[in-house]
Design a protein around this motif. Structure first.
Motif, PDB file in Angstrom:
ATOM      1  N   LYS A 253       0.873  -1.178   0.000  1.00  0.00           N
ATOM      2  CA  LYS A 253       0.000   0.000   0.000  1.00  0.00           C
ATOM      3  C   LYS A 253       0.906   1.223   0.000  1.00  0.00           C
ATOM      4  CE  LYS A 253      -3.766  -2.329   2.430  1.00  0.00           C
ATOM      5  NZ  LYS A 253      -4.683  -2.326   3.602  1.00  0.00           N
TER       6      LYS A 253
ATOM      7  N   ARG B  22      -0.113   8.595   0.182  1.00  0.00           N
ATOM      8  CA  ARG B  22      -1.221   9.158   0.962  1.00  0.00           C
ATOM      9  C   ARG B  22      -2.557   8.868   0.291  1.00  0.00           C
ATOM     10  NH1 ARG B  22       1.038  15.176   2.340  1.00  0.00           N
ATOM     11  NH2 ARG B  22       0.348  15.447   0.189  1.00  0.00           N
TER      12      ARG B  22
ATOM     13  N   THR C  57      -3.781   6.279  -1.360  1.00  0.00           N
ATOM     14  CA  THR C  57      -3.185   4.949  -1.418  1.00  0.00           C
ATOM     15  C   THR C  57      -3.498   4.167  -2.681  1.00  0.00           C
ATOM     16  OG1 THR C  57      -3.322   4.862   0.991  1.00  0.00           O
ATOM     17  CG2 THR C  57      -2.890   2.797  -0.149  1.00  0.00           C
TER      18      THR C  57
ATOM     19  N   GLU D 206      -2.934   0.298  -4.010  1.00  0.00           N
ATOM     20  CA  GLU D 206      -2.623  -1.053  -3.529  1.00  0.00           C
ATOM     21  C   GLU D 206      -2.259  -1.917  -4.727  1.00  0.00           C
ATOM     22  OE1 GLU D 206      -5.547  -4.259  -1.728  1.00  0.00           O
ATOM     23  OE2 GLU D 206      -5.028  -2.784  -0.189  1.00  0.00           O
TER      24      GLU D 206
END
Length: 275
Positions: A125, A128, A130, A132
């Motif tokens: 991850k 900020r 995010t 993934e």
């Protein structure tokens, strides 16, 4: 150090990660692996698995290298051996021209391990805003200074990538632009292509661009190939996503003749999720 012994070929695999599932020597699945053990022992830890399942050989494993070679390997380590081989073949490249250079790049960019397609992958991850992503290798922080002409427009940047010698390069870049900066998907795609064309290490760039939906947002997928340093043809997949002032870029590079790497790259792209 503990090991998992492969019942197929007898190779001792160093047990230093819970992701060890396939034998490094023959590529077959290990009968004892952490993923299967965890299903039977949901409360167990990796350390407990090491203690219960790991093997500590009573004597050193058989090595067909001579005594001097063994001492050399112990002194320089794996990376030193790779560097030495590259230097030796590099001299051949100077003498042998294109053929020697191609041998060097085939060593630097090996075909990836087929076991990657069937092993458990690591999920990272990043940033900020995010993103993934799941990959068969570990991604580490790769932050680097932005060019001055770009830095003035960027409020936040984060970059991750893996090691070079694994046969596939995966780089994840995230940028958050300042409120007064236009952040358009088509412009992002054009900028990525321009950056590759300006790279003096790249020639004969060929690619196509497809528009797709990734994680509910519009995205661009650039796929193609190029000749790297006049020595080897590499394939690449660039995924670009834009949402408001945020931009995500996933760059994957691998040997063009590696069909397993192509399937791996597509699996990586499908795993991408922006939170």
């Amino acid at each position: 150090m503990t090991y998992l012994k492969c019942k197929s070929c007898g190779h001792y695999n160093e047990l230093k990660s819970e992701f060890l599932t396939f034998c490094a020597e023959c590529g077959k699945k290990l009968s004892a692996n952490y993923a299967d053990w965890k299903l039977k022992n949901p409360e167990g830890t990796f350390e407990q698995f090491q203690q219960e399942t790991g093997i500590k050989p009573k004597k050193e494993r058989t090595n067909h290298l001579g005594l001097l070679q063994q001492r050399y390997l112990a002194w320089v380590g794996r990376r030193g051996v790779i560097i030495t081989i590259i230097l030796v073949i590099g001299l051949a490249a100077v003498a042998g021209g294109y053929i020697g250079k191609k041998v060097v790049f085939n060593l630097i960019y090996p075909k990836i391990n087929k076991a990657w397609l069937y092993s458990s992958w690591e999920t990272a991850k990043i940033g900020r805003q995010t993103i993934e992503i799941s990959t068969p290798m570990h991604l580490g922080v790769n932050d680097k200074p932005l060019a001055p002409e770009i830095a003035q427009f960027v409020e936040y940047a984060k970059s991750y990538r893996n090691r070079v010698e694994e046969g596939m390069q995966v780089e994840v870049n995230m940028y958050s632009y300042r409120a007064n900066v236009s952040n358009d998907l088509e412009v992002a795609g054009a900028a990525a292509a321009t950056e590759m064309k300006k790279n003096q290490e790249i020639s004969d760039l060929q690619y196509k661009t497809d528009t797709l939906t990734q994680n509910g947002m519009s995205a661009l997928l650039q796929e193609g190939s190029f000749i790297y340093k006049n020595g080897i043809r590499l394939a690449f997949s660039n995924l670009l996503m834009v949402n408001g002032q945020h931009r995500w870029e996933v760059v994957i590079r691998y040997r063009e003749d590696d069909t397993v790497a192509l399937a791996t790259a597509h699996r990586i792209i499908k795993s991408i999720d922006v939170k």
